[in-house]
Scaffold this motif. Sequence first.
Motif, PDB file in Angstrom:
ATOM      1  N   ARG A   1      18.488  19.645   2.206  1.00  0.00           N
ATOM      2  CA  ARG A   1      18.565  21.071   2.530  1.00  0.00           C
ATOM      3  C   ARG A   1      18.044  21.922   1.380  1.00  0.00           C
ATOM      4  NH1 ARG A   1      21.051  25.754   2.425  1.00  0.00           N
ATOM      5  NH2 ARG A   1      22.186  25.180   0.544  1.00  0.00           N
ATOM      6  N   LEU A   2      18.372  21.502   0.159  1.00  0.00           N
ATOM      7  CA  LEU A   2      17.897  22.245  -1.010  1.00  0.00           C
ATOM      8  C   LEU A   2      16.376  22.268  -1.050  1.00  0.00           C
ATOM      9  CD1 LEU A   2      20.290  21.204  -3.882  1.00  0.00           C
ATOM     10  CD2 LEU A   2      20.023  23.435  -2.843  1.00  0.00           C
ATOM     11  N   MET A   3      15.762  21.199  -0.541  1.00  0.00           N
ATOM     12  CA  MET A   3      14.301  21.161  -0.551  1.00  0.00           C
ATOM     13  C   MET A   3      13.710  21.881   0.638  1.00  0.00           C
ATOM     14  SD  MET A   3      13.616  17.352  -1.779  1.00  0.00           S
ATOM     15  CE  MET A   3      11.966  17.562  -1.180  1.00  0.00           C
ATOM     16  N   GLY A   4      14.540  22.286   1.568  1.00  0.00           N
ATOM     17  CA  GLY A   4      14.050  23.041   2.703  1.00  0.00           C
ATOM     18  C   GLY A   4      13.870  22.233   3.957  1.00  0.00           C
ATOM     19  N   ALA A   5      14.522  21.073   4.054  1.00  0.00           N
ATOM     20  CA  ALA A   5      14.436  20.270   5.272  1.00  0.00           C
ATOM     21  C   ALA A   5      15.817  20.166   5.906  1.00  0.00           C
ATOM     22  CB  ALA A   5      13.903  18.883   4.951  1.00  0.00           C
TER      23      ALA A   5
ATOM     24  N   LEU B   1      13.673  11.858   0.124  1.00  0.00           N
ATOM     25  CA  LEU B   1      13.190  13.134  -0.419  1.00  0.00           C
ATOM     26  C   LEU B   1      11.708  13.061  -0.762  1.00  0.00           C
ATOM     27  CD1 LEU B   1      16.172  14.292  -2.648  1.00  0.00           C
ATOM     28  CD2 LEU B   1      15.768  14.662  -0.248  1.00  0.00           C
TER      29      LEU B   1
ATOM     30  N   THR C   1      22.638  17.430   1.672  1.00  0.00           N
ATOM     31  CA  THR C   1      22.567  18.640   0.848  1.00  0.00           C
ATOM     32  C   THR C   1      21.280  18.688   0.041  1.00  0.00           C
ATOM     33  OG1 THR C   1      24.946  18.398   0.609  1.00  0.00           O
ATOM     34  CG2 THR C   1      23.896  20.073  -0.719  1.00  0.00           C
ATOM     35  N   ALA C   2      20.902  17.536  -0.527  1.00  0.00           N
ATOM     36  CA  ALA C   2      19.668  17.503  -1.325  1.00  0.00           C
ATOM     37  C   ALA C   2      18.463  17.830  -0.452  1.00  0.00           C
ATOM     38  CB  ALA C   2      19.501  16.128  -1.968  1.00  0.00           C
TER      39      ALA C   2
ATOM     40  N   ILE D   1       9.825  13.372   2.406  1.00  0.00           N
ATOM     41  CA  ILE D   1       9.831  14.749   2.913  1.00  0.00           C
ATOM     42  C   ILE D   1       8.715  15.548   2.255  1.00  0.00           C
ATOM     43  CG2 ILE D   1      11.116  16.928   2.801  1.00  0.00           C
ATOM     44  CD1 ILE D   1      13.651  15.345   3.344  1.00  0.00           C
ATOM     45  N   VAL D   2       8.578  15.371   0.934  1.00  0.00           N
ATOM     46  CA  VAL D   2       7.520  16.100   0.222  1.00  0.00           C
ATOM     47  C   VAL D   2       6.145  15.634   0.694  1.00  0.00           C
ATOM     48  CG1 VAL D   2       6.481  16.511  -2.027  1.00  0.00           C
ATOM     49  CG2 VAL D   2       8.949  16.483  -1.792  1.00  0.00           C
TER      50      VAL D   2
ATOM     51  N   ASN E   1       5.530  16.581   4.372  1.00  0.00           N
ATOM     52  CA  ASN E   1       5.768  17.983   4.691  1.00  0.00           C
ATOM     53  C   ASN E   1       6.647  18.143   5.925  1.00  0.00           C
ATOM     54  OD1 ASN E   1       5.520  20.562   3.991  1.00  0.00           O
ATOM     55  ND2 ASN E   1       3.301  20.704   4.325  1.00  0.00           N
ATOM     56  N   SER E   2       7.714  17.374   5.974  1.00  0.00           N
ATOM     57  CA  SER E   2       8.552  17.356   7.173  1.00  0.00           C
ATOM     58  C   SER E   2       9.697  18.346   7.049  1.00  0.00           C
ATOM     59  CB  SER E   2       9.121  15.963   7.401  1.00  0.00           C
ATOM     60  OG  SER E   2       8.084  15.053   7.567  1.00  0.00           O
ATOM     61  N   ARG E   3      10.001  19.012   8.170  1.00  0.00           N
ATOM     62  CA  ARG E   3      11.095  19.981   8.144  1.00  0.00           C
ATOM     63  C   ARG E   3      12.385  19.417   8.697  1.00  0.00           C
ATOM     64  NH1 ARG E   3       8.522  25.858   9.407  1.00  0.00           N
ATOM     65  NH2 ARG E   3       6.628  25.532   8.196  1.00  0.00           N
TER      66      ARG E   3
END
Lengths: 130, 293
Positions: free
Chosen positions: B232-236, B195, B229-230, B198-199, B202-204
């Motif tokens: 996905r919650l962040m938008g990836a 996670l 799920t986590a 990802i931040v 900036n990965s999708r």
Amino acid sequence: MERIPILRMGEYLLVTIQVDMHDRLAMTLQDDLTNRISETGAKGVLIDISSLEIVDSFIGRMLGNIASMSRVLDADTVVVGMRPAVAITLVELGMSLTGVRTALNVDAGMDLLRNSLDARKDALYGSRIQ
Amino acid sequence: MATTTVNQNASLASIIERRRESILAEWLREMSGATRRSDLMKESELQGQCGQFLDLLARASGTGTNVQAAAYEPLREMLLDISRVRVQKGFTPRETAMFVFSIKRPLFTAIREAHGKDPVAMAEQMWSTTELLDSLGLYTTEAYLKSREEVIRRQQEDMLELSTPVVKLWEGILALPLIGTLDSARTQVVMESLLEAIVQTNSRVAIIDITGVPTVDTVVAQHLLKTVTAARLMGADCIISGVRPQIAQTIVHLGINLLDVTTKATLSDAFGLAMHRSGFSFIRSDKKEKRDN
């Protein structure tokens, strides 16, 4: 009384949560947002929670509720900028926020809203224009 | 009663002092049997350790037989040191403990000769000496085990750090190759590092590759789902790749619902899908050239 501002940007509403959410603030936001959607006829809502550091099950449920309510009022909701710690907490609480769309940042979220609005317009008017 | 013990121990110290050389020589001979490892330790080093042990024992035994007492502090420290060194050099626990136990025979011989005419005093002193040496031997073994456990714990921590690399495959595409069994502690580390990455990048799209995970049971699947799920919650979006046929069968037999998660058989399939989702496409140039020629 403390309120979270709701900004209007064309067909979209922008909510940026900059303070720690408590239950009353969440309820007020829910009221304000639903009122604004019906007033303005907004087609999309973007909620930025990148400054939100603490989340509990109530706030999690509220985010889900807001998305469902906007859906009923014909507006898409995107939650953007959730922090890793918040995401882990929500998952551990068993709240996967199904039905809420998410994006990494405001940019990606606006893309998502635009695309889904375009798709809706196409579905509605596309066949008639051709 | 306490005074007699002290007297006996004082005599133990005096016995050691009087017959130091012969005890030392006999002790070294005793150890040269099965327990001495000339391949791991030099003769002179062992001799030094034995001499030091005898001196410290003679000094400490004057105060009583309680090994935990302050008078035994230098002796305990020395044994701790010996154990630690021997763990690193590859001695077995038996060989390490025998360092202390093998002094019994030479020491008892010396005691017997000192108390030649008084069997009661001899028996009593032998008993107290046995007790003392036993507790010292046990202390050595404990120290040995503790040093070993320290090594194991450090290695575990290293493994935890090493085994969760997040790699960037392309602009906006991350991969997390998992190797080894997933337990709760590891999953927590994996989830957090993914996670965070990802931040940062900036990965999708994130690909979780489980080729190196030997078995997937309900707990592991639960952990994987939580991570997905986590993210996905962040938008990836998450793609799980490297699902082996065996694992696919297990998942279905266990009744785990992975329907909401995109799964692919290989990492390359997952990468292709991730590129497609991100809007990239590949063109193979060399084939075209060949056709033109």
